[in-house]
Write a protein that holds these residues in place. Structure first.
Motif, PDB file in Angstrom:
ATOM      1  N   GLN A   1       2.494  -0.010   8.178  1.00 14.69           N
ATOM      2  CA  GLN A   1       1.732   0.875   8.149  1.00 14.69           C
ATOM      3  C   GLN A   1       2.252   2.286   8.481  1.00 14.69           C
ATOM      4  N   ASP A  76      -2.125   1.571  -0.057  1.00 16.27           N
ATOM      5  CA  ASP A  76      -2.088   0.231   0.597  1.00 16.27           C
ATOM      6  C   ASP A  76      -2.858  -0.917  -0.212  1.00 16.27           C
ATOM      7  N   TYR A  78      -1.527  -1.952  -2.750  1.00 16.84           N
ATOM      8  CA  TYR A  78      -0.914  -3.129  -3.446  1.00 16.84           C
ATOM      9  C   TYR A  78      -0.031  -4.204  -2.446  1.00 16.84           C
ATOM     10  N   SER A  79      -0.280  -5.369  -2.648  1.00 20.46           N
ATOM     11  CA  SER A  79      -0.099  -6.351  -1.861  1.00 20.46           C
ATOM     12  C   SER A  79       1.520  -6.671  -1.825  1.00 20.46           C
ATOM     13  N   THR A  80       2.352  -6.220  -2.710  1.00 19.20           N
ATOM     14  CA  THR A  80       3.808  -6.510  -2.874  1.00 19.20           C
ATOM     15  C   THR A  80       4.574  -5.327  -3.696  1.00 19.20           C
ATOM     16  N   GLU A  83       4.266  -5.452  -7.362  1.00 20.31           N
ATOM     17  CA  GLU A  83       3.062  -4.843  -7.935  1.00 20.31           C
ATOM     18  C   GLU A  83       3.084  -3.279  -7.970  1.00 20.31           C
ATOM     19  N   ARG A  84       3.698  -2.526  -6.966  1.00 19.02           N
ATOM     20  CA  ARG A  84       3.825  -1.343  -6.799  1.00 19.02           C
ATOM     21  C   ARG A  84       4.899  -0.925  -8.038  1.00 19.02           C
TER      22      ARG A  84
END
Length: 211
Positions: A1, A76, A78-80, A83-84
């Motif tokens: 974060q 935030d 995108y979990s991986t 994916e981004r």
């Protein structure tokens, strides 16, 4: 974060600097336009404006792409990282598609401008030749009235009148052709026949004069 917040702060600072640069460039762009109008012919200015509009559109598209990429990098959702990365690839593809569309539009607009400038030039010459034809018609009539049809002056004036008549008719025929067949790929057979008739009608005065 914390890394995302730091990235957002960096992007914000970059965007602030970019906004200042764009403000300065905007002032310079207005000066460039004024200078171009003052130093270029109308035809050259139209071509310059078209190119300038294309460059501005490309710059706007690039700015939009950067904004989208920054949103992807700082989001935030995108979990991986994969994916981004996929989202970045999709954004870049949309950017390339947009640039390609701008190139297509620029090519079409350039062709349309060239055709319009050609028609404007033809219309200008048509007007000049028409005025010259009328002037020599009057001179020919004056020579006929004062010296007779067998005089050298009358014969010279008559020959000049015929020459301008032929030139005026040929110019009118070419103008009619350029207007009728401006886009041959978009014409039906009846439209092509009608365009041919228009060109033939414009040629008839020249044919009559020569015969």
């Amino acid at each position: 974060q914390y890394a995302l917040e730091l990235q957002k702060a960096r992007f914000h600072a970059q965007n602030m600097r970019q906004a200042m640069q764009e403000s300065i460039s905007g002032l310079a762009g207005n000066a460039d336009d004024i200078f171009a109008q003052a130093t270029m012919s109308p035809q050259d200015y139209d071509r310059w404006s078209l190119e300038n509009d294309r460059s501005s559109a490309q710059a706007d598209l690039k700015k939009q792409r950067v904004g989208v990429e920054q949103d992807i990098m700082t989001s935030d959702v995108y979990s991986t990282d994969d994916e981004r990365y996929e989202a970045l690839l999709e954004a870049h593809k949309e950017y390339r598609d947009g640039m390609a569309a701008l190139d297509v539009k620029y090519t079409e607009d350039s062709k349309a401008l060239a055709k319009q400038q050609e028609l404007d030039q033809l219309n200008l010459w048509s007007g000049v030749l028409g005025q010259a034809q009328n002037t020599f018609a009057q001179l020919t009539q004056s020579a006929k009235n004062s010296a007779g049809e067998q005089s050298a002056t009358y014969k010279t004036m008559f020959a000049m009148q015929q020459a301008f008549s032929v030139a005026s008719s040929l110019t009118a025929a070419w103008t009619a052709y350029a207007q009728a067949f401006a886009d041959p790929s978009a014409m039906t057979l009846p439209q092509k026949i009608a365009g041919g008739a228009t060109v033939l009608a414009a040629l008839m005065p020249a044919v009559t004069t020569i015969s």
